[in-house]
Design an enzyme around this catalytic site. Sequence first.
Site, PDB file in Angstrom:
ATOM      1  N   ASP A 101      35.690  37.651  24.673  1.00 20.85           N
ATOM      2  CA  ASP A 101      35.718  37.649  23.260  1.00 20.85           C
ATOM      3  C   ASP A 101      34.293  37.571  22.525  1.00 20.85           C
ATOM      4  O   ASP A 101      34.167  37.787  21.344  1.00 20.85           O
ATOM      5  CB  ASP A 101      36.829  36.843  22.393  1.00 20.85           C
TER       6      ASP A 101
ATOM      7  N   GLY B 147      47.171  40.671  19.467  1.00 21.16           N
ATOM      8  CA  GLY B 147      47.680  41.155  20.868  1.00 21.16           C
ATOM      9  C   GLY B 147      48.248  40.060  21.674  1.00 21.16           C
ATOM     10  O   GLY B 147      49.103  40.091  22.314  1.00 21.16           O
TER      11      GLY B 147
HETATM   12  C1  S3P Z   1      43.496  35.810  25.153  1.00 18.77           C
HETATM   13  C2  S3P Z   1      42.853  36.410  26.288  1.00 18.77           C
HETATM   14  C3  S3P Z   1      41.870  37.748  26.100  1.00 18.77           C
HETATM   15  C4  S3P Z   1      41.337  37.586  24.694  1.00 18.77           C
HETATM   16  C5  S3P Z   1      42.336  37.335  23.618  1.00 18.77           C
HETATM   17  C6  S3P Z   1      42.833  35.948  23.607  1.00 18.77           C
HETATM   18  C7  S3P Z   1      44.767  34.853  25.293  1.00 18.77           C
HETATM   19  O1  S3P Z   1      42.565  38.774  26.135  1.00 18.77           O
HETATM   20  O2  S3P Z   1      40.730  38.655  24.581  1.00 18.77           O
HETATM   21  O3  S3P Z   1      41.484  37.070  22.457  1.00 18.77           O
HETATM   22  O4  S3P Z   1      44.654  34.057  24.422  1.00 18.77           O
HETATM   23  O5  S3P Z   1      45.051  34.689  26.492  1.00 18.77           O
HETATM   24  P1  S3P Z   1      43.002  39.448  27.644  1.00 18.77           P
HETATM   25  O6  S3P Z   1      43.652  38.114  28.407  1.00 18.77           O
HETATM   26  O7  S3P Z   1      43.987  40.539  27.681  1.00 18.77           O
HETATM   27  O8  S3P Z   1      41.656  39.721  28.331  1.00 18.77           O
END
Ligand code: S3P
Length: 474
Positions: free
Chosen positions: A355, A130
């Site tokens: 996380d 993601g």
């Molecule tokens: C991350 C932000 C978090 C986290 C992901 C990594 C990042 O997600 O859960 O594993 O590197 O910016 P969200 O910002 O959508 O909460």
Amino acid sequence: MGAKIGRGKRFIKSPGRGARRALPEARGAVKDRGLMTSHTFAPLGPLTGSIRVPGDKSISHRSLMFAGLAVGRSRITGLLEGEDVLATAAAMRAFGAQIAREEDGSWVVDGVGVGSLLEPNQALDMGNSGTSTRLLMGLVASHAITATFTGDASLSGRPMKRVIDPLSQMGASFEASAGGTLPLMLRGASPAVPIIYRLPVASAQVKSAVLLAGLNTPGITRVIEPVPTRDHTERMLTGFGAKLEVGVENGETVIAIHGEAELAPMDVTVPGDPSSAAFFMVAATLVPRSDLTIMNVGLNPTRAGLLHVLRQMGADIEEVNPREVGGEPVADLRVRHAQLSGVEVDPDIAPAMIDEFPVLFVAAALASGTTRTTGLEELRVKESDRLAAMAAALTAAGARVEEHADGLTIHGTGGEPLRGTDNARVKSLLDHRIAMSMAVAGLVSEGGVEVDDISPINTSFPTFMGLLEEAAAA
Ligand code: S3P
């Protein structure tokens, strides 16, 4: 094929995967089923000695992206070589950056320059990541190129509307799958329009997507952040020479990025990932007679929530040799076994440990008394629905768990081991953190915990199995 090492513990190699490192046998078998690899985790004895967790995933993604946007050559040391970060590296290559791994393990990046991204000639496969997807969508949004993003079944179910909305306001256009998911095609706008965007969800990924789009947008793009989230983008962009201001207005953080930026190359040292260290922090806390030092753990305050909550529960974690690495606070953590007590977790701390909840739930399952968590709706849209996944997996392992819309209530055993899964496999659901959390649960179970597929661990922590073996054999 088994060889006796350590304190009489047996280890076997995973059949059919010659290149894999030895996996702990843990009173069960390792079975390959197509691409899925099941594994049973059972008690291994105390975790001792010292281990070094790999580089921070969030910082690794950003280092490749920003170095890939700089004019000139950057060097990255300590990069996490997990599948998610490698997906970012492949995408940055497709945008025209030159990226190579040197023999000493450092990575050398020759950037293309902000405004000069090339159009990829095929779809970008983001795998499970993601972070790669949402941040790179931000980059593309303000360049005159079109890119298609695809991903695995987990990523293809995750919401992208949260980045599509602000990036559309900046002028980008999208053709997404129903429900605003991958696969999607993004047409960037050049010039894009600067916006002031107030984050509707506490998400560092959404914040970063807008700031990255702002890098190649004339004028100043602003993000208003009502609840602080991890600030690696702000710290590292400043290091690469971007003009970025962070202020506070009406109690909310406002981040302003000046557009049409030119980034200068730099050398980045990536600190160890606190989200990976979390599994060993909880494991060493729960397994009797453990005394484990986890070296080089990033302790940025926007990431250190788990440390705070575990200490509140009674954990014995000492910060040794605090220092700064790559502009981030770092320390070695000495973790000794301790009996935990249940707590009410303040929902305001959630973004600083977003996380780490799956493994906190495991800690809660062994604590004395009840642990209540609330305000965790975001966990339902991670690599899996982490509230449902952990409720199901912990229940299958014998824990007493109640699932609510926004959190879990867990009644702990008071330190008694969990029953184990009795040969009923728990599902990791393409989610690395579910697989590793249930591995930790297996270490404190009577009958072992069988996880249906441990291959997702490679997305963020390819050395996990080896380090578990090392710490248990020390
Ligand atoms: C991350 C932000 C978090 C986290 C992901 C990594 C990042 O997600 O859960 O594993 O590197 O910016 P969200 O910002 O959508 O909460």
